[in-house]
Design an enzyme around this catalytic site. Structure first.
Site, PDB file in Angstrom:
ATOM      1  N   MET A  44       0.836  -1.191   0.000  1.00 50.24           N
ATOM      2  CA  MET A  44       0.000   0.000   0.000  1.00 50.24           C
ATOM      3  C   MET A  44       0.880   1.254   0.000  1.00 50.24           C
ATOM      4  O   MET A  44       1.936   1.284   0.611  1.00 50.24           O
ATOM      5  CB  MET A  44      -0.879  -0.021   1.255  1.00 50.24           C
ATOM      6  CG  MET A  44      -1.883   1.093   1.349  1.00 50.24           C
ATOM      7  SD  MET A  44      -2.898   0.951   2.862  1.00 50.24           S
ATOM      8  CE  MET A  44      -3.977  -0.409   2.402  1.00 50.24           C
ATOM      9  N   CYS A  45       0.412   2.276  -0.698  1.00 52.83           N
ATOM     10  CA  CYS A  45       1.109   3.561  -0.652  1.00 52.83           C
ATOM     11  C   CYS A  45       0.120   4.656  -0.283  1.00 52.83           C
ATOM     12  O   CYS A  45      -1.091   4.476  -0.403  1.00 52.83           O
ATOM     13  CB  CYS A  45       1.832   3.864  -1.968  1.00 52.83           C
ATOM     14  SG  CYS A  45       0.781   4.294  -3.345  1.00 52.83           S
ATOM     15  N   ARG A  46       0.654   5.761   0.192  1.00 52.19           N
ATOM     16  CA  ARG A  46      -0.155   6.930   0.523  1.00 52.19           C
ATOM     17  C   ARG A  46      -0.057   7.894  -0.637  1.00 52.19           C
ATOM     18  O   ARG A  46       1.033   8.181  -1.125  1.00 52.19           O
ATOM     19  CB  ARG A  46       0.365   7.574   1.807  1.00 52.19           C
ATOM     20  CG  ARG A  46      -0.451   8.798   2.225  1.00 52.19           C
ATOM     21  CD  ARG A  46       0.125   9.470   3.456  1.00 52.19           C
ATOM     22  NE  ARG A  46       1.409  10.076   3.104  1.00 52.19           N
ATOM     23  CZ  ARG A  46       2.505  10.008   3.850  1.00 52.19           C
ATOM     24  NH1 ARG A  46       2.507   9.346   4.965  1.00 52.19           N
ATOM     25  NH2 ARG A  46       3.620  10.589   3.460  1.00 52.19           N
TER      26      ARG A  46
END
Length: 189
Positions: free
Chosen positions: A64-66
């Site tokens: 997951m990335c922001r």
């Protein structure tokens, strides 16, 4: 009088043969009455699906990335994503340029030298967003990618199911889909 007759014949032929395709006719549907200002802010990439062979090879390594979505000076969007790569946090910014229809954007990939159309297909603005990108990569290879954005790092099962159905509707299969795990770093405040 002959010029008028030729004009009418031309219009009749266009009607019979169909008008030439314009890029607007090839666009994917978008969120009705899309409101770009409500789409701004922090999102987490919770799910991805793509027909890219590179994606299929690397999806097990992804996390997951922001992403922070901010307005750009041209009326489009800057997507600044922070993600884990080779045990380091990396940040990249994508510029999505606006198209004539709100919710549609173009993106030029410097890495692949390709142009993509990105559509915000569905969102409720405060919980999730479904995006779809299409274009060509390399030597005319068809490229498609679906993205599930979430406002939180924890995604409800109903949204995961919605994303699977959405991806399948775009011609992507189960092997093309990944739900991204939360890394130990990079996505925190």
């Amino acid at each position: 009088m002959a010029a008028v007759r030729m004009l009418w014949m031309g219009l009749v032929l266009l009607g019979l043969l169909g008008f030439p395709q314009t890029p607007a006719q090839d666009l994917d549907p978008v969120q009705p009455n899309f409101q770009q200002d409500k789409f701004l802010g922090r999102w987490y990439s919770a799910g991805l699906a793509s027909n890219s062979s590179w994606f299929r090879e690397k999806k097990a390594e992804m996390s997951m990335c922001r992403t922070v979505v901010a307005p750009s000076t041209d009326g489009g969007l800057n997507l600044t994503s922070t993600f884990l790569r080779k045990k380091q946090c990396e940040t990249k910014t994508m510029l999505l340029q606006p198209m004539a229809v709100s919710g549609h954007y173009t993106y030029h990939s410097p890495h692949w030298g390709s142009k993509h159309i990105v559509s915000v297909v569905e969102t409720n603005y405060n919980e999730y967003a479904l995006l779809f990108s299409r274009g060509t990569k390399g030597r005319g290879q068809d490229f498609r990618m679906a993205t599930l954005y979430s406002r939180t790092q924890t995604v409800k099962n109903e949204l995961k199911e919605k994303f699977i159905n959405f991806s399948n509707a775009q011609g992507l299969t189960e092997e093309d889909i990944v739900f991204l795990p939360q890394p130990d770093m990079c996505i925190q405040e």
